[in-house]
Every structure is written in C-alpha cells, then in structure tokens.
Write a protein that holds these residues in place. Structure first.
Motif, PDB file in Angstrom:
ATOM      1  N   SER A 117       0.850  -1.177   0.000  1.00 41.42           N
ATOM      2  CA  SER A 117       0.000   0.000   0.000  1.00 41.42           C
ATOM      3  C   SER A 117       0.889   1.231   0.000  1.00 41.42           C
ATOM      4  CB  SER A 117      -0.917   0.011   1.225  1.00 41.42           C
ATOM      5  OG  SER A 117      -0.154   0.125   2.405  1.00 41.42           O
ATOM      6  N   ASP A 151      -4.765   9.410  11.105  1.00 43.01           N
ATOM      7  CA  ASP A 151      -3.815   9.899  10.121  1.00 43.01           C
ATOM      8  C   ASP A 151      -4.415  11.004   9.258  1.00 43.01           C
ATOM      9  OD1 ASP A 151      -1.720   8.456  10.885  1.00 43.01           O
ATOM     10  OD2 ASP A 151      -1.615   7.145   9.157  1.00 43.01           O
ATOM     11  N   PHE A 152      -5.685  10.869   9.001  1.00 43.38           N
ATOM     12  CA  PHE A 152      -6.343  11.835   8.131  1.00 43.38           C
ATOM     13  C   PHE A 152      -6.265  13.236   8.726  1.00 43.38           C
ATOM     14  CE2 PHE A 152     -10.095  14.034   6.469  1.00 43.38           C
ATOM     15  CZ  PHE A 152      -9.864  13.897   5.124  1.00 43.38           C
ATOM     16  N   GLU A 183       1.420   4.811   1.392  1.00 46.66           N
ATOM     17  CA  GLU A 183       0.982   5.736   2.428  1.00 46.66           C
ATOM     18  C   GLU A 183       1.878   6.953   2.419  1.00 46.66           C
ATOM     19  OE1 GLU A 183       0.920   3.634   6.051  1.00 46.66           O
ATOM     20  OE2 GLU A 183      -0.372   2.032   5.322  1.00 46.66           O
ATOM     21  N   ARG A 184       1.294   8.087   2.110  1.00 42.57           N
ATOM     22  CA  ARG A 184       2.048   9.345   2.070  1.00 42.57           C
ATOM     23  C   ARG A 184       3.261   9.239   1.138  1.00 42.57           C
ATOM     24  NH1 ARG A 184       2.008  11.232   8.417  1.00 42.57           N
ATOM     25  NH2 ARG A 184      -0.234  11.203   8.689  1.00 42.57           N
ATOM     26  N   GLY A 185       3.062   8.604  -0.010  1.00 40.59           N
ATOM     27  CA  GLY A 185       4.124   8.532  -1.001  1.00 40.59           C
ATOM     28  C   GLY A 185       5.132   7.433  -0.762  1.00 40.59           C
ATOM     29  N   ARG A 186       5.053   6.751   0.367  1.00 43.01           N
ATOM     30  CA  ARG A 186       5.989   5.665   0.641  1.00 43.01           C
ATOM     31  C   ARG A 186       5.281   4.344   0.471  1.00 43.01           C
ATOM     32  NH1 ARG A 186       8.984   6.018   6.119  1.00 43.01           N
ATOM     33  NH2 ARG A 186       9.860   4.145   5.193  1.00 43.01           N
ATOM     34  N   ARG A 187       5.924   3.400  -0.228  1.00 41.64           N
ATOM     35  CA  ARG A 187       5.306   2.102  -0.443  1.00 41.64           C
ATOM     36  C   ARG A 187       5.587   1.184   0.737  1.00 41.64           C
ATOM     37  NH1 ARG A 187       5.918  -1.908  -5.577  1.00 41.64           N
ATOM     38  NH2 ARG A 187       7.531  -2.855  -4.324  1.00 41.64           N
ATOM     39  N   GLN A 188       4.531   0.684   1.309  1.00 37.72           N
ATOM     40  CA  GLN A 188       4.644  -0.217   2.443  1.00 37.72           C
ATOM     41  C   GLN A 188       4.330  -1.634   1.995  1.00 37.72           C
ATOM     42  OE1 GLN A 188       5.439   1.035   5.674  1.00 37.72           O
ATOM     43  NE2 GLN A 188       5.848   2.888   4.498  1.00 37.72           N
TER      44      GLN A 188
END
Ligand SMILES: [Zn+2]
Length: 53
Positions: A23, A51-52, A25-30
């Motif tokens: 996924s 987080d939102f 999240e904030r441009g980082r792939r987890q």
C-alpha cells in the motif's frame, strides 16, 4: 527479496510473496506479509481517521 515493513520478516521466494500486500501511504510504499496484511486490515481502518487529521 521482499521485506515486511511491519514485522521485518523477509522472504526470498517471489511466489511466497504473492499473498503479501502493498500500500502507498504518504508517497511511501509499504509492504506487508500475509500475516500482517490480515492483522493490519483492522488497524489500518482504525488508523485512517487519526492519520487523516
Ligand atoms: Zn509481517
């Protein structure tokens, strides 16, 4: 080789990582292993709210 970003588990067999999920999240792939993917489904939904904001 892929590494689970949640528990740090590593898997060298690509076929074994088919059940893993990724996924962004904030441009980082987890990347989450199959075990963490299941457990994260709940926490991720709960985390969305905090987080939102
Ligand atoms: Zn994991």
């Amino acid at each position: 080789m892929r590494t689970c970003d949640f528990c740090g588990r590593t898997e060298e067999d690509d076929a074994a990582t088919l059940a893993w999920s990724t996924s962004v999240e904030r441009g980082r792939r987890q990347t989450y292993c199959d075990t963490c993917s299941r457990e994260n489904l709940r926490s991720m939904e709960g985390k969305l709210d905090s987080d939102f904001w």
